[in-house]
Design a protein around this motif. Structure first.
Motif, PDB file in Angstrom:
ATOM      1  N   ILE A  25      -8.390  48.379  64.200  1.00  0.00           N
ATOM      2  CA  ILE A  25      -7.890  48.252  62.831  1.00  0.00           C
ATOM      3  C   ILE A  25      -8.876  47.364  62.067  1.00  0.00           C
ATOM      4  N   PRO A  26      -9.358  47.782  60.899  1.00  0.00           N
ATOM      5  CA  PRO A  26     -10.339  46.975  60.171  1.00  0.00           C
ATOM      6  C   PRO A  26      -9.703  45.752  59.520  1.00  0.00           C
ATOM      7  N   SER A  27     -10.541  44.901  58.985  1.00  0.00           N
ATOM      8  CA  SER A  27     -10.052  43.698  58.318  1.00  0.00           C
ATOM      9  C   SER A  27      -9.417  44.055  56.976  1.00  0.00           C
ATOM     10  N   GLY A  28      -8.634  43.142  56.476  1.00  0.00           N
ATOM     11  CA  GLY A  28      -7.980  43.370  55.187  1.00  0.00           C
ATOM     12  C   GLY A  28      -6.491  43.585  55.336  1.00  0.00           C
ATOM     13  N   ALA A  29      -5.723  43.060  54.400  1.00  0.00           N
ATOM     14  CA  ALA A  29      -4.262  43.191  54.458  1.00  0.00           C
ATOM     15  C   ALA A  29      -3.802  44.588  54.090  1.00  0.00           C
ATOM     16  N   SER A  30      -4.672  45.371  53.434  1.00  0.00           N
ATOM     17  CA  SER A  30      -4.312  46.730  53.037  1.00  0.00           C
ATOM     18  C   SER A  30      -5.276  47.721  53.685  1.00  0.00           C
ATOM     19  N   VAL A  31      -4.713  48.739  54.339  1.00  0.00           N
ATOM     20  CA  VAL A  31      -5.497  49.798  54.987  1.00  0.00           C
ATOM     21  C   VAL A  31      -5.272  51.077  54.185  1.00  0.00           C
ATOM     22  N   ILE A  32      -6.321  51.598  53.566  1.00  0.00           N
ATOM     23  CA  ILE A  32      -6.188  52.736  52.661  1.00  0.00           C
ATOM     24  C   ILE A  32      -6.790  53.990  53.295  1.00  0.00           C
ATOM     25  N   GLY A  33      -6.017  55.059  53.285  1.00  0.00           N
ATOM     26  CA  GLY A  33      -6.470  56.323  53.851  1.00  0.00           C
ATOM     27  C   GLY A  33      -7.260  57.132  52.846  1.00  0.00           C
ATOM     28  N   ARG A  34      -7.963  58.151  53.318  1.00  0.00           N
ATOM     29  CA  ARG A  34      -8.797  58.979  52.448  1.00  0.00           C
ATOM     30  C   ARG A  34      -7.969  59.796  51.463  1.00  0.00           C
ATOM     31  N   ASP A  35      -6.699  60.049  51.809  1.00  0.00           N
ATOM     32  CA  ASP A  35      -5.862  60.824  50.895  1.00  0.00           C
ATOM     33  C   ASP A  35      -5.076  59.927  49.945  1.00  0.00           C
ATOM     34  N   GLY A  36      -5.384  58.640  49.930  1.00  0.00           N
ATOM     35  CA  GLY A  36      -4.747  57.735  48.989  1.00  0.00           C
ATOM     36  C   GLY A  36      -3.573  56.970  49.555  1.00  0.00           C
ATOM     37  N   ARG A  37      -3.028  57.407  50.705  1.00  0.00           N
ATOM     38  CA  ARG A  37      -1.918  56.658  51.299  1.00  0.00           C
ATOM     39  C   ARG A  37      -2.436  55.335  51.849  1.00  0.00           C
ATOM     40  N   SER A  38      -1.550  54.351  51.910  1.00  0.00           N
ATOM     41  CA  SER A  38      -1.986  53.044  52.390  1.00  0.00           C
ATOM     42  C   SER A  38      -0.935  52.419  53.288  1.00  0.00           C
ATOM     43  N   TRP A  39      -1.406  51.507  54.125  1.00  0.00           N
ATOM     44  CA  TRP A  39      -0.531  50.755  55.023  1.00  0.00           C
ATOM     45  C   TRP A  39      -0.876  49.276  54.891  1.00  0.00           C
ATOM     46  N   LYS A  40      -0.001  48.439  55.425  1.00  0.00           N
ATOM     47  CA  LYS A  40      -0.191  46.997  55.348  1.00  0.00           C
ATOM     48  C   LYS A  40      -0.478  46.438  56.742  1.00  0.00           C
ATOM     49  N   ASN A  41      -1.483  45.583  56.803  1.00  0.00           N
ATOM     50  CA  ASN A  41      -1.814  44.898  58.054  1.00  0.00           C
ATOM     51  C   ASN A  41      -1.672  43.399  57.810  1.00  0.00           C
ATOM     52  N   ASP A 120       2.171  52.908  64.939  1.00  0.00           N
ATOM     53  CA  ASP A 120       3.515  52.934  64.368  1.00  0.00           C
ATOM     54  C   ASP A 120       3.529  52.036  63.135  1.00  0.00           C
ATOM     55  N   HIS A 121       4.353  52.384  62.157  1.00  0.00           N
ATOM     56  CA  HIS A 121       4.500  51.509  61.000  1.00  0.00           C
ATOM     57  C   HIS A 121       5.925  51.592  60.487  1.00  0.00           C
ATOM     58  N   THR A 122       6.343  50.598  59.749  1.00  0.00           N
ATOM     59  CA  THR A 122       7.692  50.552  59.213  1.00  0.00           C
ATOM     60  C   THR A 122       7.810  51.482  58.006  1.00  0.00           C
ATOM     61  N   ALA A 123       9.053  51.623  57.518  1.00  0.00           N
ATOM     62  CA  ALA A 123       9.277  52.450  56.328  1.00  0.00           C
ATOM     63  C   ALA A 123       8.548  51.876  55.120  1.00  0.00           C
ATOM     64  N   GLN A 124       8.290  50.577  55.151  1.00  0.00           N
ATOM     65  CA  GLN A 124       7.567  49.931  54.054  1.00  0.00           C
ATOM     66  C   GLN A 124       6.051  50.009  54.238  1.00  0.00           C
ATOM     67  N   GLY A 125       5.602  50.666  55.329  1.00  0.00           N
ATOM     68  CA  GLY A 125       4.172  50.863  55.538  1.00  0.00           C
ATOM     69  C   GLY A 125       3.474  49.752  56.287  1.00  0.00           C
ATOM     70  N   GLU A 126       4.224  48.820  56.884  1.00  0.00           N
ATOM     71  CA  GLU A 126       3.578  47.726  57.619  1.00  0.00           C
ATOM     72  C   GLU A 126       3.288  48.152  59.053  1.00  0.00           C
ATOM     73  N   ILE A 127       2.026  48.069  59.465  1.00  0.00           N
ATOM     74  CA  ILE A 127       1.632  48.435  60.823  1.00  0.00           C
ATOM     75  C   ILE A 127       2.265  47.459  61.796  1.00  0.00           C
ATOM     76  N   ASN A 128       2.899  47.993  62.866  1.00  0.00           N
ATOM     77  CA  ASN A 128       3.543  47.083  63.815  1.00  0.00           C
ATOM     78  C   ASN A 128       3.103  47.290  65.259  1.00  0.00           C
ATOM     79  N   CYS A 129       2.466  48.431  65.590  1.00  0.00           N
ATOM     80  CA  CYS A 129       2.036  48.631  66.976  1.00  0.00           C
ATOM     81  C   CYS A 129       1.008  49.764  67.040  1.00  0.00           C
ATOM     82  N   ILE A 130      -0.075  49.540  67.783  1.00  0.00           N
ATOM     83  CA  ILE A 130      -1.080  50.576  68.004  1.00  0.00           C
ATOM     84  C   ILE A 130      -0.699  51.336  69.267  1.00  0.00           C
ATOM     85  N   LEU A 131      -0.624  52.663  69.183  1.00  0.00           N
ATOM     86  CA  LEU A 131      -0.151  53.485  70.297  1.00  0.00           C
ATOM     87  C   LEU A 131      -1.297  54.016  71.152  1.00  0.00           C
ATOM     88  N   ARG A 132      -2.343  54.507  70.520  1.00  0.00           N
ATOM     89  CA  ARG A 132      -3.461  55.121  71.212  1.00  0.00           C
ATOM     90  C   ARG A 132      -4.561  55.391  70.179  1.00  0.00           C
TER      91      ARG A 132
END
Length: 326
Positions: A25-41, A120-132
């Motif tokens: 997972i890269p640095s930064g509190a926000s992880v942004i995907g190429r299609d515009g979706r984002s998650w929180k780290n 895995d991430h929550t409904a609010q988009g916060e990353i909580n566990c790396i699966l594979r």
């Protein structure tokens, strides 16, 4: 490192030297995907800890075969395994990695250049566990949660927008607000056509009643669709946890069907995760137990102690012989 470049997780290596550590997972509190979706780290250390507790070794496959091919009966061989995840000062999450022959050949021949993590991430988009993770050359997202889940997210978003429009609510309304509006609509008493002898008034009331009935039917259909989507997502999560445990060598494939039944509920899945954490992996027919902490002294049992004395060994000498496998 800017957000654009940090989202491409390239596996850089020179010559025959393969990476022994990977950025998951890269640095930064926000992880942004190429299609515009984002998650929180927001808590990288917590993410790393949860991932380490999930399985001792997390698999790396090719092109997300575990999620796309395995559920259809296809193969999903691992090309490597990563472990010992940790958060660095910049907020990125890294892991130690062990490549098998398949992974070494794929990387040495430069067949694959990028790593695509699954988390895995929550409904609010916060990353909580790396699966594979997966080796890939053309990730759908710069940092995908899981390519195959994209359609589900789009369907859920579209359904929620339609439901909000039907209820006259804002598209940004929370799930709790939507549910409350649906309940209020369903509990609203039927319109009374009486209230005057006016034919126009009766027609108006009947029209409103028909509209309300149609709205109730659409709400019921939307609720069922949402329940079906949630059930499908839960089943996918449960099967992912089970397949991960089997891939880590904790259980045999023959036990999968029984574990799927066990994980049919939230309580069952939680119990299974506890079982997985407490179960050691089996490697080459032997139970793999973690080594004792440094400077830990293990006392011999009475039978071992008597045997060591009769053979002329001290306790320390006997322990060294055991550790050497003699």
């Amino acid at each position: 490192m800017n957000a654009q470049s940090s989202l491409f997780l390239a596996l850089n290596f020179e010559g025959d030297s393969l990476p022994s550590q990977i950025e998951v997972i890269p640095s930064g509190a926000s992880v942004i995907g190429r299609d515009g979706r984002s998650w929180k780290n927001l808590n990288p250390a917590k993410v790393a800890d949860a991932s380490n507790k999930r399985l001792p070794l997390l698999p790396i496959d090719i092109n997300h075969a575990t999620d796309l091919s395995a559920p259809k009966g296809g193969e999903s061989p691992a090309c490597g395994w990563f472990k010992s995840l940790c958060a660095r000062k910049d907020g990125s999450v890294w892991a130690d990695v062990e490549w098998n022959d398949l992974g070494k050949e794929a990387l040495s021949a430069k067949k694959y250049r990028y790593l695509s993590p699954v988390f895995d991430h929550t409904a609010q988009g916060e990353i909580n566990c790396i699966l594979r993770a997966a080796l890939t050359n053309s990730p759908n997202l710069e940092l995908p949660a899981l390519n195959s889940e994209q359609d589900n997210h789009v369907t859920e978003d579209r359904m929620k927008k339609q439901l909000c429009a039907l209820l006259g609510a804002s598209e940004s309304a929370s799930d709790e607000d939507v549910i409350a509006a649906v309940k209020a609509l369903k509990e609203k008493p039927a319109l009374n056509a009486a209230g005057g002898n006016s034919t126009a008034l009766q027609v108006e009331n009947q029209t409103l009643q028909t509209a309300l009935n149609a709205a109730n039917e659409k709400v019921a259909a939307a609720e069922k669709q949402l329940a079906d989507l949630n059930a499908a997502a839960f089943k996918k999560e449960a099967e992912s946890v089970i397949d991960g445990a089997i891939a880590a060598g904790k259980f045999t494939p023959a036990s999968r069907k029984g574990f799927v039944s066990l994980c049919a509920t939230q309580e069952g899945l939680a119990s299974f995760k506890e079982i997985v954490e407490a179960t050691p992996a089996i490697v080459n027919g032997k139970v793999e137990t973690p080594p004792p902490p440094p400077d830990t002294k293990t006392a011999l049992n009475s039978e071992e102690s008597d045997f060591a004395k009769s053979a002329g060994y001290s306790e320390e000498q006997w322990k060294k012989l055991k550790e050497a496998g003699q």
